[in-house]
Motif scaffolding. Structure first.
Motif, PDB file in Angstrom:
ATOM      1  N   SER A 235       0.848  -1.196   0.000  1.00 39.62           N
ATOM      2  CA  SER A 235       0.000   0.000   0.000  1.00 39.62           C
ATOM      3  C   SER A 235       0.895   1.263   0.000  1.00 39.62           C
ATOM      4  O   SER A 235       1.977   1.282   0.574  1.00 39.62           O
ATOM      5  CB  SER A 235      -0.854   0.062   1.282  1.00 39.62           C
ATOM      6  OG  SER A 235      -1.639  -1.109   1.375  1.00 39.62           O
ATOM      7  N   PRO A 236       0.448   2.287  -0.685  1.00 38.01           N
ATOM      8  CA  PRO A 236       1.245   3.528  -0.684  1.00 38.01           C
ATOM      9  C   PRO A 236       1.238   4.156   0.715  1.00 38.01           C
ATOM     10  O   PRO A 236       0.353   3.893   1.509  1.00 38.01           O
ATOM     11  CB  PRO A 236       0.514   4.417  -1.685  1.00 38.01           C
ATOM     12  CG  PRO A 236      -0.895   3.920  -1.656  1.00 38.01           C
ATOM     13  CD  PRO A 236      -0.816   2.426  -1.415  1.00 38.01           C
ATOM     14  N   ALA A 237       2.295   4.986   0.989  1.00 37.19           N
ATOM     15  CA  ALA A 237       2.382   5.632   2.315  1.00 37.19           C
ATOM     16  C   ALA A 237       1.168   6.530   2.509  1.00 37.19           C
ATOM     17  O   ALA A 237       0.715   7.191   1.570  1.00 37.19           O
ATOM     18  CB  ALA A 237       3.657   6.467   2.394  1.00 37.19           C
ATOM     19  N   GLY A 238       0.650   6.525   3.734  1.00 40.02           N
ATOM     20  CA  GLY A 238      -0.527   7.334   4.006  1.00 40.02           C
ATOM     21  C   GLY A 238      -0.178   8.827   3.997  1.00 40.02           C
ATOM     22  O   GLY A 238       0.964   9.209   4.220  1.00 40.02           O
ATOM     23  N   THR A 239      -1.139   9.656   3.709  1.00 38.01           N
ATOM     24  CA  THR A 239      -0.930  11.099   3.742  1.00 38.01           C
ATOM     25  C   THR A 239      -0.871  11.540   5.204  1.00 38.01           C
ATOM     26  O   THR A 239      -1.645  11.062   6.040  1.00 38.01           O
ATOM     27  CB  THR A 239      -2.069  11.827   3.022  1.00 38.01           C
ATOM     28  OG1 THR A 239      -3.289  11.438   3.617  1.00 38.01           O
ATOM     29  CG2 THR A 239      -2.119  11.453   1.554  1.00 38.01           C
TER      30      THR A 239
END
Length: 117
Positions: free
Chosen positions: A27-31
């Motif tokens: 999963s992409p890094a969270g904002t």
């Protein structure tokens, strides 16, 4: 006439093992979370109630009467005065003025003639 019983179906072949699923993509890094709103300023404390007035100090006790002073010691006798210095000798009196010459006595009266013997 009834039909003869059918022949049973042969057992099916088992299905081959499935291919494993490929690994999932990470999963992409969270904002990042937005910065929190600052807390509002606190309300100032209400002013304190003033202290009540102090009770006045009680009147002081009067000082006791002082002890009388002792009688003074008598003064010592005075030292006698030294003898006075003698007076200097007086200046001699000036010589007196000579008396004026006396007036001559008047001539005596002649004696009377004696009586014959």
């Amino acid at each position: 006439t009834p039909s003869p019983a059918g022949t049973p179906s042969p057992a099916g072949t088992p299905s081959p093992a499935g291919t494993p699923s490929p690994a999932g993509t990470p999963s992409p890094a969270g904002t990042p979370s937005p910065a929190g709103t600052p807390s509002p300023a606190g309300t100032p404390s209400p002013a304190g109630t003033p202290s009540p007035a102090g009770t006045p100090s009680p009147a002081g006790t009067p000082s006791p009467a002082g002890t009388p002073s002792p009688a003074g010691t008598p003064s010592p006798a005075g030292t006698p005065s030294p003898a006075g210095t003698p007076s200097p000798a007086g200046t001699p009196s000036p010589a007196g003025t000579p008396s004026p010459a006396g007036t001559p006595s008047p001539a005596g009266t002649p004696s009377p003639a004696g009586t014959p013997s």
